[in-house]
Each structure stands twice: as structure tokens, then as C-alpha cells.
Design an enzyme around this catalytic site. Structure first.
Site, PDB file in Angstrom:
ATOM      1  N   HIS A   1       4.128   6.882  10.094  1.00 49.55           N
ATOM      2  CA  HIS A   1       5.430   6.779   9.167  1.00 49.55           C
ATOM      3  C   HIS A   1       6.504   7.270  10.054  1.00 49.55           C
ATOM      4  O   HIS A   1       7.470   7.959   9.303  1.00 49.55           O
ATOM      5  CB  HIS A   1       5.031   7.672   8.049  1.00 49.55           C
TER       6      HIS A   1
ATOM      7  N   GLU B   1       1.016  -1.243  -0.171  1.00 48.13           N
ATOM      8  CA  GLU B   1       0.162  -0.176  -0.035  1.00 48.13           C
ATOM      9  C   GLU B   1       0.906   1.213   0.091  1.00 48.13           C
ATOM     10  O   GLU B   1       0.737   2.325  -0.635  1.00 48.13           O
ATOM     11  CB  GLU B   1      -0.931   0.022   1.443  1.00 48.13           C
TER      12      GLU B   1
END
Lengths: 445, 445
Positions: free
Chosen positions: A408, A309
Site C-alpha cells: 500500500h 478487493e
């Protein structure tokens, strides 16, 4: 009375089996156990890596242990990007190192590094309006802060600097780009994520620095018009493969009709991928398994753990391509990929005639404090590919207020998941999935 | 009425010049301006490094600009420790990298690294009771959490694993030691700090991992009795020098009597040394400068910015050695080295006859919500060396509830300082310093 009214009335007077019968049992902890297992036993798993392959094996094993009827993988080709060492330091006048991360897909620098002075912009829009003379030969610095909210709605505005900043900077002759991390925390972590090149424009190195470093650099630029940075970075790009991992609970009455629930198995490499998207993986794996323990669903429940993804929905695109002839048999698709905060809203993208069913779902979820949203959701990153192909989608919207504090960064670790919120998520996924899988509703336009 | 009663009554009826006359002016921002300047223009400044030398030059320049009457440095020799690259990864069975930091002073590993299985202990006390057979050839992991409180009182209990863990582990034949970070945040930062060897015991490498990594490793050990780690680390130790930087506002009536206020100029290298101890440096530099702008103090105010506090109070020891003949002329010593939280208490270590003066000081600070503490403070890390030599000390105790969230990590950056709290600190330092410098009180035993 038509079928919709019947369903709605049924919903009002017959609380879901999950709400009514699930005690504080092991079942409720299953999602947490799964995300703990994934983060502890596999950890970070960037697509195409050896760790990614271990994650695929982990998923196959877990699906089998959980009693799924069918379990398989679907391989796809992809560009395999590997992060190497990277450093960024102020050379003059205020020599000190910065905390940085390479943006996913970025090229490296020459071995000796790139040394140049900095030109700062408030946004990518300001960069796009700049004169080449002000940018040529320099390192572009985009210093745009991001605001927090429940739905993460500011991400889209800020992430453009990450996605296409390198192209815009290179058009004007910049030698590298440094962006302020796309995130909402002032922790000294740099926020990675994928970026893109244009094959017709020079490919320049792209990195993010932490918010405190961005603030520091801005203060340096208040003091000196010539701040020189040195960037060194080693990254690699080579052909690789990854896999979607798929498992099914076969429907008893209409096995060919598919209720697809999903998350993505890959993660960025800085954290352990707990929130993004270990939680989603765990929720949908637990959902299918727990439904099978209690009922025999009429339709097939297909759990898809997408690969890659993060690199640009590559697993989702591969899935859509491979299954394009069967997409009309996909009754519904849904994805969990926004952390592990409490679900506060259900949104849909249904045909107009199916809108009462969205209301029915919401009423079954109301005891979990879940409201009804609109009918224009894209469903989630991977599932948006299916939505574009006409598959009806729902989104169980999580409270993402803190999501971009962790997302992230190295801070995406198991301890950031609140087990109680994850239980509430699981209840909602169970109710939604069971309701659709046990109905004969048509949700299409 | 004796002199003390007079002073106390004076204090009650004549609020300090700072409280009464300082508006929301530039003066109040001076400490923030200074810590901003130090962190932006110099940044991290580990003792003995090139950055440390720039910090010394920065301090000399600032003291001069601020109008101090005398400014000088005092050089001292020290072991210069340089952090090199370090990595720690789980090799099996759950391969993944950890976030680590070398502990200050640690030796490196052989170039190929050290690979061994882990044995976990809850505390250094548990390690000390262990059988050598359970430890020999292994990597010791001490997994002791730290609790938050206002005064940081749990630091002492937990930091023993950092200070002397390598010695205790090596006594039992361990090949390396990994500790859970001595800190109170679950951010994925590892907490550095100095450690010690015993010249008669083998020197083994010592590192800290972040709290999420420690939790992860503990969960791996629940799943497998044989978790193998690989540690690689390059550090260097060589002879170096550093400096105490000293400046004075000369007293008008008793210039030989010294009121010493201090912080430490060096910092660890992971953050920018904003809280530890840029804030303290800024507060005491601003205090002397602002007092000189308003009054002519009777006694000399000496501002000392110690070098190499982090390596073991080396600057403080050098100061005490160099000035040992003058210590009886040190009326008082005080230090700010606990971040930038609001001051909530004043503590003292005075002679019994001087206790009313502690109360007087507190009454002058009461409008800042500062209470009176006990008379047994050690004054602060560097100042404890003077306290041991009989110099009276006060401590303006800061609220350190969040201090160990940031301390010794990359997260010790300017944005963690609340400007309003720093203003409150400055007011307290101004009042305390002026009061002592303008009195003739004898605070000794």
C-alpha cells in the site's frame, strides 16, 4: 484400505509431476513474466479507474494468449473513489511539511483546508476511552507502531485505526484524523488503504503519515502541547463499475466441479501493485495455463481475478452473489494475496473427513519446505467470502515478514519481488491445484 | 628529542581525556540531541528559504546556550531556487505516473507541460557521443546505476549526469532530461541535487526519477521504441540571501590561530536534513561546547555552519572570500558532511614535515577503530575551498555504505541516524579538535 490411505500412499511414492519433471524452464519464469507485464504495461490500477479498465483488457488478452478454454468478465457496480492532491503541514510551532497519503474512501477538506491543533493517542482503544472535551475541534493523531512477523498477524491490531478511526474520532468531535502508517518500514512512505464511515456520524477527512513523520510529530508534542497542523485534500467519489475477470480450463470428467484459484486485479495507486496483488494474479494465471500444457484435469480449474478487493472485497461479494446457486459445485477456493515471499505452510478449512487430504497436499509440497498448518484458515481476503458460504478453502501461506514494508505504499514495485521465491510459489500452486483438480475428493463439512 | 617525538610518545602513553574520562553521560548524547532538535524544530531548510532563516536563528540560539564565547552570522547573496509542483507520466503506450523530483536549479516547463518521446542512454558519456538526429526534440533518459561502497566513490562517476546532463542533452536538441536517481537504494524515492546550466546553451528542464521507475521505463523501452512522456514542472529562481553561522571558543594562548571545524546548515527540502547535514552540524557544535566544558584550548576553535552547500558551496566560497586575509591563521579546517556512519579512517592534507602529526592523531583515535589514510584528502565539500587556498585539512572519514540510500531523498530523516555511531563520531571529533587546538603544531606545506 480406503481412498484416503490410497491417496496418501500414492503421494508418498509418486512425487508430483511438477516436482519430478519441471526443469529450470520458461515455465518457471511464467509468473514473473506476467507480473512484469502487468506492472510495466498497466501499472497502478485502482478499481473503477481508466487504468483498471486497461488491466481488465490486459487480463482478457493474457488469458486468451495462455490458451484458457473460456475467458469472460463479470461487471459489478461500486463507489469509485479518486485520490486528489493532498498536503499536511505543521503550521506552528515547528513549521514543516509531512509526507502523507489520503486513506481510501476519505472525504476531502474544504478548499481552504482544515487547521487545528493535534491530540495524540497510542491506539484507537485509547481514543475510544477519551473525553470529548480533549478531542473536540482537534485533529486526532493515532501513533500506534506495527511489529513485523511472518504471518502479518499484527496488521489486524493496528489497522483498526485506519478502518474505523475516522468514525471514533468524529464521535468525539474531532475535525480530522491522522494515523501513523500501518506498516513495518521506517521508509518515509505513507501507507494507504481503505477506511469506513458510519452514515450516522460526521464524515471527517482521514490520512496516514509515514513512520518518520509520526515519530517527528510525537517529538514535537513532547516539546509543545499545542502543535497546529493544516490539512488540505481533494478526493472524489462517484458511481463506477469494475469487473471480475474469469477464465477456465474445462474439466474432462467433471467439468461442473470447480477448483477456484484467485488473486485480485485491482491495486492501490501509489505503487505499481507488484506485490499486492500482481504476484497473486500472475501465479494463478500461470498455474492454470501450465497445468493445461501438461495434463487434462478432471475437474474445471477456474481462475478468478477479483476486481476491487482494496475497496472492501467488492468483486468477491459480487462473485458470491452471482454464483450463489453454484457454490456447492465449488470444490475448493484458494487465493494468493500476501506478496511474493516463499510459501512456508499450507492451511485448510475442510470437513473433518477431508483432513487426511490436507496432509496429502502437504506431503506433496514438503520438498518445497512447506509445513502443515491448521484447519481454520479464512483462505485470503476475497476467498473468505466463499469460505463463509461454506466453500472449502486452502491457504498457501507466504512468508510476509517484509510484506508490510511495501504494501500500500509507492514502494510496491516489481523490483521487490524475488524471482526465486515466485518460482517456489508457482511450484506449490501447480502441485496443489493439479492434485485437487485431478482428484474426486470431497472437502466439505 | 624533537617536539613531534614528544607528542607522539605522549599520545601513546596518555590516552585522550575524552577516551579516558568520558562516561556514558549526557555529553555523549549532545550531538544526537542537537540533530534531533534541528530536524524536529526546523526540519527541511533549503538555502534562501524562510526555513533557512529559522535554521540560522536556531543555530544562533543553540551556540549561545552551549556557552560559545562569540557567535555571529555572515550574510551572502545567492540565487534562491524554489521547487514547485512537478509531475511526470507515461502518456503512451503504458500510461502511468512516475515518482520524480526536480533537480535543484532546474527551470520549469511551459504550463501545458512538455510531451515527447524518450531516448535512453547508459551514461552521460554515451549521450555525448550520440548523433543529434537521435536526440533532437526528445526527452533524454540517462539510466546509469550507482554502486555502493564505504567511501561513496561511485558518486562522482554517476553524478555527472545530474550536474551537466541538461547541458549535454540540450546541445543535441533535447527538450528535457530525466535521469535515474543518483543513489544506491531501490526505494521508490527520487534523489534531488544541484544541476548546472551553460548560459550559451538552451536551458531545458531536468528531473530525476526513482530507481524502480528507471527500471520500469527501461522495460517499457524494451517493449516499445516510442514511449511518450509528459513532464510538467513549476520552479522559481530569484535573488536571495543566506548566512554562514559562526561561533568560537577563544584560545587562551594563541587566540588568533584558528582551528576550523564545520558542517553545513542548509539541507535539501525532501527530507529533514538529518544525515545531510544535520549530523555534521550537531557534531561540530557539540565538539566546541564539550571542549570548553573541560579545558581552555590554547588556540581558537571556530565552528562554521556553512549556508548553501547544496547549491554549490556558496557559503564556503563566501567565507573564503571574506576571510582571505586571515586564511594563513587557519591552522586546520575539517568538515563533517557524509552522514552519521562510524568513522573508520583519518586522512590529511598536511605539509610533509607535519605527517608525524597525522600519525599522532590516528594513534589517539585508534581505540575507536580509526585507521590512518593518505595525505591527499580534499577535506569535505565546503572545506575543499579552504584546502585549495592552502589551509591544511583533515577528514574523519565516515562509513558511507548506506549514505546514498538516503541522501537527497525524503528518506533523510532522524531515524536513519544510529545514536551509537554518532557517539563514536563525537569522540573522534573531540579528540582530533582538542589535540590540534591545544598544540602549537604547524601543519602547512
Amino acid at each position: 484400505m480406503n481412498i484416503w490411505q490410497g491417496i496418501i500412499i500414492g503421494a508418498l511414492f509418486a512425487p508430483s509431476v511438477w516436482a519430478a519433471t519441471t526443469p529450470a524452464s520458461m515455465d518457471q519464469d511464467l509468473a514473473y513474466q506476467l507480473v512484469e507485464s502487468l506492472t510495466v504495461e498497466v501499472g497502478p490500477r485502482i478499481a473503477g479507474s481508466e487504468a483498471d479498465r486497461r488491466a481488465v483488457q490486459w487480463a482478457l488478452n493474457k488469458f486468451t494468449q495462455l490458451g484458457y478454454d473460456k475467458v469472460w468478465t463479470e461487471e459489478f457496480d461500486m463507489p469509485g473513489w479518486t485520490r486528489g492532491q493532498a498536503s499536511l503541514e505543521v503550521v506552528s510551532p515547528f513549521a514543516q511539511p509531512f509526507v502523507l497519503t489520503s486513506l481510501g474512501g476519505s472525504v476531502g477538506t474544504p478548499k481552504a483546508g482544515i487547521r487545528a491543533s493535534v491530540v495524540m493517542f497510542d491506539s484507537i482503544e485509547a481514543l475510544e476511552k477519551a473525553d470529548a472535551a480533549a478531542v473536540k475541534g482537534k485533529i486526532v493523531f493515532i501513533n500506534k507502531p506495527m511489529t513485523k512477523d511472518k504471518s502479518g498477524s499484527f496488521y489486524g491490531q493496528v489497522v483498526a485505526a485506519r478502518s474505523r478511526g475516522a468514525v471514533e474520532a468524529a464521535k468525539l468531535g474531532a475535525v480530522a484524523i491522522v494515523i501513523r502508517s500501518v506498516g513495518t518500514s521506517n521508509n518515509r512512505f505513507a501507507h494507504t488503504g481503505t477506511m469506513k464511515y458510519d452514515e450516522t456520524i460526521a464524515k471527517i477527512p482521514a490520512v496516514a503519515i509515514s513512520v518518520p513523520d509520526a515519530q517527528n510529530l510525537a517529538k514535537m508534542l513532547e516539546r509543545s502541547s499545542r502543535v497546529e497542523l493544516k490539512l488540505q485534500m481533494e478526493n472524489q467519489l462517484e458511481k463506477a463499475t469494475s469487473h471480475n475477470v474469469i477464465a477456465e480450463i474445462t474439466g474432462t470428467e467433471k467439468p461442473e466441479e470447480i477448483v477456484l484459484i484467485s488473486g485480485h486485479l485491482d491495486s492501490w495507486d501509489q505503487g505499481t501493485g507488484a506485490l499486492d496483488d500482481g504476484a497473486g494474479v500472475a501465479l494463478v494465471m500461470a498455474t492454470g495455463a501450465l497445468i493445461k500444457q501438461k495434463i487434462k484435469p478432471k475437474r474445471t480449474i477456474r481462475v478468478v481475478l477479483y476486481g476491487n478487493e482494496e475497496g472492501g472485497l467488492l468483486g468477491a461479494r459480487a462473485y458470491a452473489a452471482k454464483h450463489h446457486k453454484d457454490l456447492d459445485k465449488h470444490v475448493l477456493a484458494a487465493e494468493s494475496d500476501f506478496g511474493a515471499g516463499r510459501i512456508w505452510q499450507i492451511e485448510s478449512r475442510f470437513g473433518d473427513k477431508a483432513l487426511p487430504f490436507a496432509k496429502e497436499l502437504q506431503q506433496k509440497l514438503a520438498h518445497l519446505d512447506i509445513a502443515l498448518g491448521g484447519n481454520s484458515t479464512y483462505g485470503g481476503p476475497d476467498v473468505s467470502v466463499l469460505a463463509q458460504a461454506g466453500v472449502p478453502v486452502v491457504a498457501l501461506s507466504q512468508d510476509g515478514t517484509d510484506y508490510f514494508d511495501y504494501h500500500h505504499t509507492p514502494n510496491d514495485t516489481l523490483d521487490k519481488i524475488d524471482p526465486d521465491s515466485l518460482k517456489q510459489n508457482l511450484q506449490a500452486w501447480l502441485i496443489m491445484t493439479e492434485t485437487v483438480a485431478n482428484s474426486s475428493v470431497n472437502l466439505r463439512h
